[in-house]
Design a protein around this motif. Sequence first.
Motif, mmCIF file in Angstrom:
data_model
loop_
_atom_site.group_PDB
_atom_site.id
_atom_site.type_symbol
_atom_site.label_atom_id
_atom_site.label_comp_id
_atom_site.label_asym_id
_atom_site.label_seq_id
_atom_site.Cartn_x
_atom_site.Cartn_y
_atom_site.Cartn_z
ATOM 1 N N MET A 57 0.820 -1.202 0.000
ATOM 2 C CA MET A 57 0.000 0.000 0.000
ATOM 3 C C MET A 57 0.859 1.259 0.000
ATOM 4 S SD MET A 57 -3.093 -0.950 -0.195
ATOM 5 C CE MET A 57 -3.884 0.593 0.194
ATOM 6 N N GLU A 58 2.048 1.180 0.585
ATOM 7 C CA GLU A 58 2.901 2.361 0.647
ATOM 8 C C GLU A 58 3.354 2.821 -0.732
ATOM 9 O OE1 GLU A 58 2.551 0.473 4.399
ATOM 10 O OE2 GLU A 58 3.298 -0.325 2.500
ATOM 11 N N THR B 2 1.425 2.965 -3.356
ATOM 12 C CA THR B 2 0.315 3.497 -4.118
ATOM 13 C C THR B 2 0.181 4.990 -3.906
ATOM 14 O OG1 THR B 2 -1.227 3.030 -2.328
ATOM 15 C CG2 THR B 2 -0.908 1.317 -3.976
ATOM 16 N N GLN C 286 -1.673 7.761 -2.576
ATOM 17 C CA GLN C 286 -2.702 8.061 -1.600
ATOM 18 C C GLN C 286 -3.252 9.468 -1.804
ATOM 19 O OE1 GLN C 286 -4.154 6.604 1.077
ATOM 20 N NE2 GLN C 286 -3.111 4.625 1.087
ATOM 21 N N SER C 287 -4.507 9.632 -1.433
ATOM 22 C CA SER C 287 -5.130 10.959 -1.403
ATOM 23 C C SER C 287 -5.284 11.357 0.059
ATOM 24 C CB SER C 287 -6.494 10.936 -2.096
ATOM 25 O OG SER C 287 -6.361 10.677 -3.459
ATOM 26 N N ASN C 288 -4.543 12.356 0.465
ATOM 27 C CA ASN C 288 -4.596 12.819 1.843
ATOM 28 C C ASN C 288 -5.527 14.019 1.955
ATOM 29 O OD1 ASN C 288 -2.630 10.906 2.747
ATOM 30 N ND2 ASN C 288 -1.046 12.182 1.819
ATOM 31 N N ALA D 66 -8.312 -0.947 -3.882
ATOM 32 C CA ALA D 66 -7.186 -0.031 -3.747
ATOM 33 C C ALA D 66 -6.193 -0.209 -4.887
ATOM 34 C CB ALA D 66 -6.492 -0.243 -2.398
ATOM 35 N N LEU E 260 -8.066 6.788 -3.465
ATOM 36 C CA LEU E 260 -7.597 5.891 -2.421
ATOM 37 C C LEU E 260 -7.337 6.722 -1.171
ATOM 38 C CD1 LEU E 260 -6.674 3.153 -1.432
ATOM 39 C CD2 LEU E 260 -4.422 3.619 -2.416
ATOM 40 N N PHE E 261 -8.119 6.461 -0.134
ATOM 41 C CA PHE E 261 -8.045 7.225 1.107
ATOM 42 C C PHE E 261 -7.838 6.238 2.244
ATOM 43 C CE2 PHE E 261 -10.422 9.502 4.607
ATOM 44 C CZ PHE E 261 -9.420 10.438 4.844
#
Length: 659
Positions: A111-112, A114, A116-118, A327, A446-447
């Motif tokens: 997952m790291e 990918t 991400q949307s923060n 994801a 992806l959150f």
Amino acid sequence: MAGDGTIINIYQLQPESLKGNMLTARAAISVKDPGASNPVFGALWSKDRIATDRDNRVAILDSVTVTNIRIPADSNNRRSDYYKSEIQARLPAVAGSIPLDELLTSLDQNMEETRQSNNINTTPPPILLADKPTMLVSIDGEPHLQENHEWGVDAVVNTPFTIVKDKNGQFYLLGGDHWYTAANATGPYTLVTTKPDRKLRKIEKDFRKHDREPETPDSVIPDIMVTTTPAELLQTYGAPNLAPIEGTDLLYVQNSPDNIFLDTRSQTYYVLISGRWYTAHRLQAGTGWTYVASDHLPADFARIPKGSPKDNVLASVAGTEEAREAALDAQIPQTARVDRKTATTTVTYDGAPDFKPVPGTQLLYAVNSPNTVLRDGNNYYALDNGVWFTSSQPTGPWTVSTLRPNDLDAIPPSSPVYNAKYVDIYDVTPDYVYMGYTPGYLDNFLFGPTVVFGTGYYYQPWFGTYYYPRPWCWGFDMIYTPWYGWGFGFDFGYDWFNLGFDWGWGGWCGGWWGPAFYYPACWGHVPYGFYGHRAAPPFRTWVHAHNNLYHERPGITPRSMGRPGIRNGSGFVADRRGNVFQRDGHGNWSARSFGRPDDGELNRHWQLQQRGAMRANNFQHAQRYATPHFGGFRGGGFRGGGFHGGGFHGGGGGFHGRH
């Protein structure tokens, strides 16, 4: 067969990672040199450029670079270079298509790795309740009227619904096969029981001309609820009727099309809206709802059985296979080859170009355009349906860009051009630029460990001579499926909406904004869960949009995906060290090269491969229940990458109206 008569068999690719359009994979191979009595087994590792077709959920190999070959029987590697060159030259032409579902279930990405949307907004919208069939009609702020000369009425432009005002000041709403009337655009609306007058019949006739297929007359006539701010509606058909979910302490409301649960241990309600979970102790009007992260849900949510009536929520529950696959799917791009000589775009503004800062960056964006247009220093970038263009002037002329704007990845979700960061440039040649967009461009983010729809922020629309809407996260009952992504769940059919009808005043062409991004090209009744469970009636209508924005556009070439792919019926796989094993019908592994089998690793790979095959079969099954309505995008799709007047703003770059 290679050029000198060598027979090289390459078994099913085993994906290891995917970054952009580059797939890293390994595969078991066998080689039989001329004159040899038996083949020898080994493994190859490759880095492959892939082209993807998300509509058909397949990928093909555009090019192959073999980075390593290991054939234990050929200890001196005397033939390795020859094998490499033959495989690189011949494999793309014979490999066929790879189902995306088999690819994503096999990926070993963490997952790291990918995107991400923060800082996604998780504040709950107003959550409205109804205990009988009700349609939520959304208007973007106070109603704005504009004359439609063809119809001879004023129309509310800042809504996807057909709301008109006659010369006597009465408002009419076209909903499905019925008209409603009210003294104000915001209601309250009542059903028109008499025959509509001539003007309304003409509007209805004009609207019906744009239907791709005739609709079945509505058997239920809903009440109307109007909101001028983003809100969500939860509805039941009568008092909530709770039913248990086997193997859990959860109950679900079975007489509702929405995802409403009661955790009996805590006596707390949970609802799933646009991929976000909210909780409250009461299911009644005025209740305060609190956000719950998907990895802080009660453990029973992850125990919802596959095939049960509510298995559709598993993609929104952290730690499930469905959430992991969703994801990873959010990282798979739709790709295309863009001709640098022939592809172009047009950008329009309501008046002189007006640019405002994008917070946290050095970029500026055009606020008075239906296109996504960014200014980076002295350069301008327009995003049109997933393709980047550039110019030295805000009005063009525009040429295919070989670079993305600086600071693009720093755009925050609070900006209406946030989704522009999800359109990438992968490779550049003198003639072509290879580009692609991941589902984030269509607001699938992806959150944390799960995917959500929309940023959750409200963006002020543009009102000038024209109305340019911004994206909405709420109010359209967004539903996630493992194959099509997000679609709109309407209980009463898609013909409640304007669907891009041309209002005829030359600016914003009619009706779609909010989550549509573009004219919905496909819709259908989908009464099936992830694994074939038939849901209880009333069935929900689920509308999904064409996933490939690159179709039928001059100078833009998505790859054809019609060829059958290689399937691993032989059971040959290669482990990470390059040893080859074969699985027999009893689940046992035998070595076909050197090395001892690691049953745990091999069985895990085999299980993921079988799960991918199941997902691919389920996708084919789901297609049979989704009747396609192939229509065009308004103005050729996203105008400039976004809704044109409610399309993506800036051509493919974001909702700005989200062209």
